[in-house]
Write an enzyme that holds these catalytic residues in place. Structure first.
Site, short mmCIF file in Angstrom:
data_model
loop_
_atom_site.label_atom_id
_atom_site.label_comp_id
_atom_site.label_asym_id
_atom_site.label_seq_id
_atom_site.Cartn_x
_atom_site.Cartn_y
_atom_site.Cartn_z
N GLY A 1 1.01 -0.68 0.36
CA GLY A 1 -0.11 0.23 0.10
C GLY A 1 0.56 1.24 0.26
CG ASN B 1 1.56 3.53 -6.02
OD1 ASN B 1 2.07 4.90 -6.28
ND2 ASN B 1 2.20 2.57 -6.36
CG HIS C 1 0.66 -1.07 -15.92
ND1 HIS C 1 0.27 -2.72 -15.60
CD2 HIS C 1 1.89 -1.56 -16.43
CE1 HIS C 1 1.55 -3.25 -16.25
NE2 HIS C 1 2.42 -2.69 -16.90
CG ASN D 1 -4.47 0.00 -12.22
OD1 ASN D 1 -3.70 -1.27 -10.87
ND2 ASN D 1 -3.52 -0.95 -13.25
CB ILE E 1 -7.80 -9.21 -13.64
CG1 ILE E 1 -6.45 -9.22 -14.09
CG2 ILE E 1 -8.63 -8.36 -14.79
CD1 ILE E 1 -5.98 -10.03 -15.25
CG LEU E 2 -12.01 -4.80 -10.57
CD1 LEU E 2 -11.62 -3.43 -10.98
CD2 LEU E 2 -12.49 -5.45 -8.91
#
Ligand code: GRF
Length: 221
Positions: A18, A20, A116, A114, A99-100
């Site tokens: 966590g 970010n 990346h 998101n 992945i949702l």
């Protein structure tokens, strides 16, 4: 007559340390990020280290583990229902390692973002996670890399790009050294992008109106 606009309620989804999420919450605390209101931290793992941020910042927390629901679809549907019940205007993925699925997007219609750790569209897609991304960048002899904040859609790493930051890749870099250089930029970029996203949502605009923060050149550390 003055019209009072609703605050933009944000939930952060994470699966790991966590860092970010922590950078985003710190930006809110020092008022560098003012356009969103952090409400909740959600996770797919009850032992995610980053969940401690919910206690630290007095936020709601919820865990949606697949084992609780039996299938990915049911888990994602439950997550979407929870976000709707809590009136969440934007879901921010910050190291969320699932992945949702379509079930999620069939039930939650607000923006999902998101971050990346590459300059998309390069080095994105299924399997491009964690150190594998940075190793692939090194193996391809790239001279620069970076990170991307983008809108999340069903297709992995393919949604609208909202911001990118660039770092150099040095000849003696390992995946670890490159990851650390990119991560430092992730921590700066996400809050900057969220400020723009929050302002757009606050005024009722879609994210299409957000000018992407483009490939900003960053000081070499
Ligand atoms: C970051 O590198 C991010 O780009 C990727 O997952 C990592 C999460 O790190 N999506 P942290 O949990 O925020 O420290």
């Amino acid at each position: 007559m003055s019209i009072s606009l609703k605050p933009v309620r944000m939930a952060i989804a994470l699966s790991g340390r966590g860092s970010n999420a922590s950078a985003i919450l710190q930006a809110v605390q020092r008022q560098a990020l003012t356009s969103v209101q952090p409400v909740a931290i959600v996770s797919n793992r009850d032992n995610a280290v980053g969940l401690r941020l919910a206690d630290e910042y007095n936020l709601e927390q919820a865990v949606f583990a697949q084992s609780q629901y039996g299938s990915l679809d049911k888990r994602d549907e439950a997550l979407a229902v929870w976000l709707n019940e809590h009136d969440i205007d934007v879901l921010v993925l910050a190291g969320y390692n699932r992945i949702l699925t379509e079930s999620f997007f069939n039930a939650y219609f607000k923006p999902v973002l998101n971050i990346h750790p590459s300059v998309l569209p390069k080095f994105g897609g299924k399997g491009m996670v964690g150190l594998a991304v940075h190793q692939a960048v090194i193996d391809a002899a790239e001279t620069e890399s970076g990170c991307t904040v983008h809108q999340v859609e069903l297709a992995v790493d393919a949604g609208q790009i909202l911001g990118q930051a660039i770092v150099p890749v040095y000849p003696d870099d390992t995946a670890d050294t490159l990851a650390a250089r990119v991560l430092a930029q992730e921590h700066r970029l996400y809050g900057r992008v969220l400020q723009e996203v929050g302002l757009a949502l606050h005024h009722g605009y879609s994210l299409k109106s957000v000018q992407p923060i483009k490939r900003s050149t960053v000081p070499v550390s």
